[in-house]
Design a protein around this motif. Sequence first.
Motif, PDB file in Angstrom:
ATOM      1  N   ILE A  56       0.831  -1.207   0.000  1.00 14.13           N
ATOM      2  CA  ILE A  56       0.000   0.000   0.000  1.00 14.13           C
ATOM      3  C   ILE A  56       0.865   1.257   0.000  1.00 14.13           C
ATOM      4  O   ILE A  56       0.390   2.353  -0.323  1.00 14.13           O
ATOM      5  CB  ILE A  56      -0.959   0.021   1.208  1.00 14.13           C
ATOM      6  N   MET A  57       2.154   1.129   0.332  1.00 16.51           N
ATOM      7  CA  MET A  57       3.023   2.301   0.448  1.00 16.51           C
ATOM      8  C   MET A  57       4.182   2.200  -0.551  1.00 16.51           C
ATOM      9  O   MET A  57       5.182   1.530  -0.296  1.00 16.51           O
ATOM     10  CB  MET A  57       3.573   2.418   1.875  1.00 16.51           C
ATOM     11  N   PRO A  58       4.076   2.866  -1.702  1.00 17.81           N
ATOM     12  CA  PRO A  58       5.199   2.863  -2.653  1.00 17.81           C
ATOM     13  C   PRO A  58       6.386   3.599  -2.059  1.00 17.81           C
ATOM     14  O   PRO A  58       6.224   4.533  -1.273  1.00 17.81           O
ATOM     15  CB  PRO A  58       4.626   3.595  -3.872  1.00 17.81           C
ATOM     16  N   MET A  59       7.589   3.175  -2.430  1.00 16.16           N
ATOM     17  CA  MET A  59       8.801   3.783  -1.908  1.00 16.16           C
ATOM     18  C   MET A  59       9.779   4.105  -3.035  1.00 16.16           C
ATOM     19  O   MET A  59       9.897   3.358  -4.000  1.00 16.16           O
ATOM     20  CB  MET A  59       9.491   2.843  -0.906  1.00 16.16           C
ATOM     21  N   SER A  60      10.472   5.228  -2.877  1.00 12.18           N
ATOM     22  CA  SER A  60      11.523   5.594  -3.821  1.00 12.18           C
ATOM     23  C   SER A  60      12.810   5.971  -3.103  1.00 12.18           C
ATOM     24  O   SER A  60      13.819   6.259  -3.741  1.00 12.18           O
ATOM     25  CB  SER A  60      11.068   6.782  -4.691  1.00 12.18           C
ATOM     26  N   LEU A 108       4.587  10.433  -6.696  1.00 10.81           N
ATOM     27  CA  LEU A 108       3.281  10.402  -7.359  1.00 10.81           C
ATOM     28  C   LEU A 108       3.457  10.337  -8.873  1.00 10.81           C
ATOM     29  O   LEU A 108       2.771   9.558  -9.555  1.00 10.81           O
ATOM     30  CB  LEU A 108       2.472  11.640  -6.974  1.00 10.81           C
ATOM     31  N   HIS A 109       4.355  11.147  -9.399  1.00  5.83           N
ATOM     32  CA  HIS A 109       4.598  11.149 -10.842  1.00  5.83           C
ATOM     33  C   HIS A 109       5.093   9.780 -11.307  1.00  5.83           C
ATOM     34  O   HIS A 109       4.616   9.253 -12.332  1.00  5.83           O
ATOM     35  CB  HIS A 109       5.615  12.227 -11.187  1.00  5.83           C
ATOM     36  N   LEU A 110       6.015   9.195 -10.568  1.00  2.00           N
ATOM     37  CA  LEU A 110       6.564   7.895 -10.960  1.00  2.00           C
ATOM     38  C   LEU A 110       5.493   6.806 -10.947  1.00  2.00           C
ATOM     39  O   LEU A 110       5.448   5.953 -11.843  1.00  2.00           O
ATOM     40  CB  LEU A 110       7.722   7.510 -10.028  1.00  2.00           C
ATOM     41  N   VAL A 111       4.624   6.837  -9.941  1.00  2.73           N
ATOM     42  CA  VAL A 111       3.539   5.845  -9.877  1.00  2.73           C
ATOM     43  C   VAL A 111       2.561   6.054 -11.025  1.00  2.73           C
ATOM     44  O   VAL A 111       2.137   5.097 -11.690  1.00  2.73           O
ATOM     45  CB  VAL A 111       2.817   5.910  -8.516  1.00  2.73           C
ATOM     46  N   ARG A 112       2.186   7.297 -11.281  1.00  2.00           N
ATOM     47  CA  ARG A 112       1.249   7.586 -12.377  1.00  2.00           C
ATOM     48  C   ARG A 112       1.795   7.125 -13.723  1.00  2.00           C
ATOM     49  O   ARG A 112       1.035   6.735 -14.602  1.00  2.00           O
ATOM     50  CB  ARG A 112       0.948   9.086 -12.445  1.00  2.00           C
ATOM     51  N   LYS A 113       3.112   7.175 -13.877  1.00  2.00           N
ATOM     52  CA  LYS A 113       3.735   6.807 -15.154  1.00  2.00           C
ATOM     53  C   LYS A 113       4.203   5.358 -15.181  1.00  2.00           C
ATOM     54  O   LYS A 113       4.893   4.937 -16.124  1.00  2.00           O
ATOM     55  CB  LYS A 113       4.903   7.748 -15.450  1.00  2.00           C
ATOM     56  N   GLY A 114       3.828   4.574 -14.171  1.00  2.02           N
ATOM     57  CA  GLY A 114       4.148   3.147 -14.168  1.00  2.02           C
ATOM     58  C   GLY A 114       5.610   2.840 -13.923  1.00  2.02           C
ATOM     59  O   GLY A 114       6.094   1.774 -14.319  1.00  2.02           O
ATOM     60  N   ALA A 115       6.315   3.760 -13.227  1.00  2.73           N
ATOM     61  CA  ALA A 115       7.751   3.579 -13.023  1.00  2.73           C
ATOM     62  C   ALA A 115       8.102   2.942 -11.682  1.00  2.73           C
ATOM     63  O   ALA A 115       9.274   2.713 -11.398  1.00  2.73           O
ATOM     64  CB  ALA A 115       8.463   4.926 -13.141  1.00  2.73           C
ATOM     65  N   ILE A 116       7.102   2.662 -10.838  1.00  2.00           N
ATOM     66  CA  ILE A 116       7.332   1.988  -9.560  1.00  2.00           C
ATOM     67  C   ILE A 116       6.676   0.611  -9.646  1.00  2.00           C
ATOM     68  O   ILE A 116       5.452   0.484  -9.661  1.00  2.00           O
ATOM     69  CB  ILE A 116       6.753   2.779  -8.372  1.00  2.00           C
ATOM     70  N   GLU A 117       7.491  -0.416  -9.708  1.00  2.00           N
ATOM     71  CA  GLU A 117       6.984  -1.779  -9.912  1.00  2.00           C
ATOM     72  C   GLU A 117       6.001  -2.172  -8.813  1.00  2.00           C
ATOM     73  O   GLU A 117       6.232  -1.937  -7.621  1.00  2.00           O
ATOM     74  CB  GLU A 117       8.156  -2.760  -9.932  1.00  2.00           C
ATOM     75  N   GLY A 118       4.890  -2.764  -9.224  1.00  2.00           N
ATOM     76  CA  GLY A 118       3.894  -3.252  -8.283  1.00  2.00           C
ATOM     77  C   GLY A 118       2.889  -2.212  -7.831  1.00  2.00           C
ATOM     78  O   GLY A 118       2.039  -2.502  -6.984  1.00  2.00           O
ATOM     79  N   HIS A 119       2.966  -1.000  -8.386  1.00  2.00           N
ATOM     80  CA  HIS A 119       2.050   0.064  -7.971  1.00  2.00           C
ATOM     81  C   HIS A 119       1.460   0.758  -9.187  1.00  2.00           C
ATOM     82  O   HIS A 119       2.183   1.146 -10.109  1.00  2.00           O
ATOM     83  CB  HIS A 119       2.781   1.097  -7.107  1.00  2.00           C
ATOM     84  N   SER A 120       0.146   0.904  -9.180  1.00  2.00           N
ATOM     85  CA  SER A 120      -0.548   1.613 -10.252  1.00  2.00           C
ATOM     86  C   SER A 120      -1.830   2.210  -9.697  1.00  2.00           C
ATOM     87  O   SER A 120      -2.336   1.770  -8.653  1.00  2.00           O
ATOM     88  CB  SER A 120      -0.873   0.662 -11.410  1.00  2.00           C
ATOM     89  N   LEU A 121      -2.338   3.231 -10.375  1.00  2.00           N
ATOM     90  CA  LEU A 121      -3.557   3.900  -9.950  1.00  2.00           C
ATOM     91  C   LEU A 121      -4.617   3.829 -11.034  1.00  2.00           C
ATOM     92  O   LEU A 121      -4.299   3.907 -12.227  1.00  2.00           O
ATOM     93  CB  LEU A 121      -3.268   5.363  -9.614  1.00  2.00           C
ATOM     94  N   SER A 122      -5.867   3.709 -10.606  1.00  2.00           N
ATOM     95  CA  SER A 122      -7.005   3.684 -11.517  1.00  2.00           C
ATOM     96  C   SER A 122      -8.034   4.709 -11.052  1.00  2.00           C
ATOM     97  O   SER A 122      -8.091   5.037  -9.858  1.00  2.00           O
ATOM     98  CB  SER A 122      -7.642   2.290 -11.552  1.00  2.00           C
ATOM     99  N   PRO A 123      -8.834   5.230 -11.957  1.00  2.00           N
ATOM    100  CA  PRO A 123      -9.872   6.190 -11.566  1.00  2.00           C
ATOM    101  C   PRO A 123     -10.742   5.648 -10.438  1.00  2.00           C
ATOM    102  O   PRO A 123     -11.160   4.489 -10.464  1.00  2.00           O
ATOM    103  CB  PRO A 123     -10.672   6.374 -12.854  1.00  2.00           C
ATOM    104  N   GLY A 124     -10.964   6.479  -9.445  1.00  2.00           N
ATOM    105  CA  GLY A 124     -11.777   6.083  -8.302  1.00  2.00           C
ATOM    106  C   GLY A 124     -10.978   5.605  -7.108  1.00  2.00           C
ATOM    107  O   GLY A 124     -11.521   5.484  -5.996  1.00  2.00           O
ATOM    108  N   ASP A 125      -9.688   5.335  -7.290  1.00  2.00           N
ATOM    109  CA  ASP A 125      -8.860   4.882  -6.171  1.00  2.00           C
ATOM    110  C   ASP A 125      -8.743   5.981  -5.120  1.00  2.00           C
ATOM    111  O   ASP A 125      -8.560   7.160  -5.447  1.00  2.00           O
ATOM    112  CB  ASP A 125      -7.452   4.514  -6.644  1.00  2.00           C
ATOM    113  N   LEU A 126      -8.832   5.592  -3.857  1.00  2.00           N
ATOM    114  CA  LEU A 126      -8.646   6.532  -2.756  1.00  2.00           C
ATOM    115  C   LEU A 126      -7.191   6.473  -2.313  1.00  2.00           C
ATOM    116  O   LEU A 126      -6.672   5.402  -1.986  1.00  2.00           O
ATOM    117  CB  LEU A 126      -9.562   6.180  -1.578  1.00  2.00           C
ATOM    118  N   ILE A 127      -6.523   7.621  -2.298  1.00  3.69           N
ATOM    119  CA  ILE A 127      -5.131   7.666  -1.874  1.00  3.69           C
ATOM    120  C   ILE A 127      -4.962   8.726  -0.800  1.00  3.69           C
ATOM    121  O   ILE A 127      -5.827   9.596  -0.616  1.00  3.69           O
ATOM    122  CB  ILE A 127      -4.169   7.938  -3.049  1.00  3.69           C
TER     123      ILE A 127
END
Length: 357
Positions: A300-304, A320-339
């Motif tokens: 639940i907690m991406p790390m860089s 946030l930018h890295l996750v949105r662009k798929g650059a953090i393995e195992g983490h992705s966001l979809s519309p409606g996700d609560l963060i």
Amino acid sequence: MSRNIITGTGAYIPTHIRKNEDFNNSVFLNEDGTPFNKRTDQIIDNFKKITGIEERRYAEAEFSSSEMAAFASQAAIDDSGIDKERISQIIVAHNYGDLKPGTFQPDTVPSIASRVKHKLGIKNPECVAYDVLFGCPGWLQGLIQADCFIKAGAGTIFLVVGTETLSRIIDPFDRDSMIFADGAGACILEKRTDSQPQQGILSAASRSDCLEEVGFINLGTSYSRETDDATGYIKMQGRKVYEYALTNVPAAMKDCLDKSGASIHELKMIFIHQANEKMDESILKAFYQLYGISEPPAAIMPMSIQWLGNSSVATIPTLLHLVRKGAIEGHSLSPGDLIMFASVGAGMNINAVCYRY
């Protein structure tokens, strides 16, 4: 119905990599100037176990905080597809202004935000540019301010940036210097009438503890008695910062989530300021325990921090930018996700934001 949503993100990650082993020839000293009773490689190994940091990024000599901020800002503008002349405000969070390599005098006049506006070539005089000094939570506080300004009718498009060159204000004799890094992250927060219900910023919480906590992170003299005493370096009382954060950050996160009206079981991802891996893991666990949950969900907690280090105000927007662009393995966001975003830093200041992606 209108909501204030993040429509674009950008980041500037410096190319100069400093690995842990690059500090093997360093001489680390205690606060009183005496040497440690451990070898440097042992100090570095223990540092890695606690912080999780294996390498960090330092800004190239030709780039300043304002230049990195402009790079990240342009990327966020391009990502959102907006006309830069329609930006209502530019809010830039930092702590030390523009620092030239080899000097320790922060340059903050004109403001970093004014310099970013200049570098972006924005002509519109109604685009107001100003800085935020709020410690490491500065970018998130800028986001909170932008949301409030939009709700007050003071604009519809805000550029919020976090930028820092901490590598230029560290004491090489202080082992804590290995924590700090450089970088910039940015986002566009925009009022949109075509957003989905509940999308955007749902709630926020902030606090400042400025009594005995005020000096936990400050500028101090070098640990080397042979260094000019007039020079100030970033200093941190690590144990006190850790105890303060573990006590107060989870409570602020709970306050924020409760205000949103959402359930903790809805949380898809939590973006915590990348300060210290062990500390962030402890904060996350303590937060869930406030809801009677012994262990937080996995992943639940991406790390860089492992490869970017602690770049202060830049850590969350960059992550946030890295996750949105798929650059953090195992983490992705979809519309409606609560963060949730949460940060802690000098002041001492804490804040949190709940956001429906």
